[in-house]
Design a protein around this motif. Structure first.
Motif, short mmCIF file in Angstrom:
data_model
loop_
_atom_site.label_atom_id
_atom_site.label_comp_id
_atom_site.label_asym_id
_atom_site.label_seq_id
_atom_site.Cartn_x
_atom_site.Cartn_y
_atom_site.Cartn_z
N VAL A 1 0.84 -1.20 0.00
CA VAL A 1 0.00 0.00 0.00
C VAL A 1 0.88 1.25 0.00
O VAL A 1 0.64 2.21 -0.76
N ARG A 2 1.90 1.25 0.85
CA ARG A 2 2.78 2.43 0.95
C ARG A 2 3.49 2.70 -0.37
O ARG A 2 3.55 3.84 -0.85
N SER B 1 -12.40 14.90 -4.67
CA SER B 1 -11.38 13.86 -4.88
C SER B 1 -12.01 12.47 -4.87
O SER B 1 -11.67 11.61 -5.70
N HIS B 2 -12.90 12.25 -3.94
CA HIS B 2 -13.61 10.98 -3.85
C HIS B 2 -14.38 10.69 -5.13
O HIS B 2 -14.29 9.59 -5.71
N LEU B 3 -15.12 11.67 -5.62
CA LEU B 3 -15.95 11.47 -6.80
C LEU B 3 -15.09 11.25 -8.05
O LEU B 3 -15.41 10.41 -8.90
N ALA B 4 -13.98 12.00 -8.15
CA ALA B 4 -13.12 11.85 -9.32
C ALA B 4 -12.54 10.44 -9.41
O ALA B 4 -12.47 9.85 -10.50
N MET B 5 -12.13 9.89 -8.27
CA MET B 5 -11.55 8.55 -8.30
C MET B 5 -12.60 7.50 -8.62
O MET B 5 -12.34 6.54 -9.37
N TRP C 1 -7.25 7.56 5.06
CA TRP C 1 -6.84 8.57 4.08
C TRP C 1 -7.76 9.78 4.21
O TRP C 1 -8.97 9.64 4.39
N GLY C 2 -7.19 10.97 4.08
CA GLY C 2 -7.99 12.19 4.05
C GLY C 2 -8.21 12.64 2.62
O GLY C 2 -7.35 12.46 1.75
N LEU D 1 -3.30 6.96 -5.00
CA LEU D 1 -4.36 7.74 -4.35
C LEU D 1 -3.97 9.21 -4.23
O LEU D 1 -4.84 10.09 -4.31
N ALA D 2 -2.68 9.48 -4.04
CA ALA D 2 -2.24 10.87 -3.96
C ALA D 2 -2.53 11.61 -5.26
O ALA D 2 -2.83 12.82 -5.24
N SER D 3 -2.48 10.92 -6.39
CA SER D 3 -2.77 11.57 -7.66
C SER D 3 -4.24 11.96 -7.76
O SER D 3 -4.62 12.76 -8.62
N TYR D 4 -5.07 11.42 -6.87
CA TYR D 4 -6.48 11.81 -6.78
C TYR D 4 -6.77 12.63 -5.52
O TYR D 4 -7.91 12.69 -5.06
N GLY D 5 -5.75 13.24 -4.95
CA GLY D 5 -5.95 14.15 -3.83
C GLY D 5 -6.22 13.47 -2.51
O GLY D 5 -6.74 14.10 -1.59
#
Length: 255
Positions: free
Chosen positions: A159-160, A197-201, A191-192, A167-171
């Motif tokens: 995961v790391r 960001s949630h919707l885009a992913m 994750w924050g 996930l960082a690429s999606y904020g």
């Protein structure tokens, strides 16, 4: 540096009275804000252990439409000083089984509670550092996964190294990578993120599956799902948490 030791608690309320989680989270955040000013831990009637070293970092209302039982609250605690700090203080209250353990200002408010002791692994941010930075997010993504016996650290390393950059690429910002302690088959990640960001992913994943032709698909999201199965052996679930005002990880930190 000592390992970070944390505690995650899920609290359910019955009957389905929507005011109960509000009462609980309001009560909890208020008294823990008071505890930050304490000089020494104390076992008290009605509130159990009062200590600044047992820090309520996150208090969340579980977003029921993402798969939580309704209604639910989730709390995340930082045991400052690790095993010999906040964890020791929590354990010491059970020595001699003091009668104060059985008194609570919120008796009969909660229906049930389930706690997971968590150990941070390499790459997991220190929650105290996030709080010092003033970090907060609109929503939090909470993952609980059952892994093959003994594979918890391998999965979290994957995961790391592989999922966190995706996930960082999606904020999405990594808040915690945790081995669930006293077992060898469960992990938790946190994750924050913002709602956008949630919707885009989610839409990028739909598009990768051929189910959304209005946005570009991201096959990396599907690749990770396949990769994760190298380690998983049972239930895997992600759900969303909304931080409660007054908690440390909330955008609105007012009591």
């Amino acid at each position: 540096m000592r390992r970070g030791i944390y505690l995650l608690e899920e609290v359910d309320f019955r009957p389905m009275n929507s005011k109960r989680p509000l009462e609980y989270l309001t009560w909890l955040t208020r008294y823990k804000q008071e505890d930050r000013l304490r000089s020494a831990p104390e076992l008290t009637s009605g509130m159990s252990i009062r200590s600044r070293e047992i820090d309520l970092v996150g208090a969340f209302y579980a977003v029921g439409i993402t798969g939580h039982p309704q209604f639910k609250a989730v709390t995340l605690w930082d045991c400052h000083g690790g095993w010999d700090g906040g964890w020791r203080q929590m354990m010491e209250i059970y020595t001699g089984v003091d009668g104060k353990l059985f008194l609570s200002d919120i008796d009969d408010l909660r229906f049930s509670a389930f706690s997971r002791p968590l150990g941070a692994v390499h790459g997991s941010p220190a929650l105290s550092s996030l709080c010092a930075e003033g970090y907060a997010a609109e929503f939090y993504l909470f993952e609980s996964a059952t892994v093959r016996p003994g594979a918890a650290l391998e999965y979290l390393e994957a995961v790391r190294a592989e999922r966190a950059p995706l996930l960082a690429s999606y904020g999405h910002r990594l808040v915690g990578l945790y081995e669930v302690l006293f077992c060898d088959t469960e992990v938790v990640t946190l994750w924050g993120m913002s709602l956008d960001s949630h919707l885009a992913m989610q839409r990028a994943r739909d598009a990768a599956l051929g189910l959304d032709d209005e946005v570009p698909g991201d096959p990396r999201l599907l690749d990770w799902s396949k990769r994760a199965r190298d380690y998983l052996s049972g239930p895997w679930r992600e759900t969303l948490l909304s931080p409660f005002p007054g908690s440390r990880l909330a955008l609105d930190r007012r009591p």
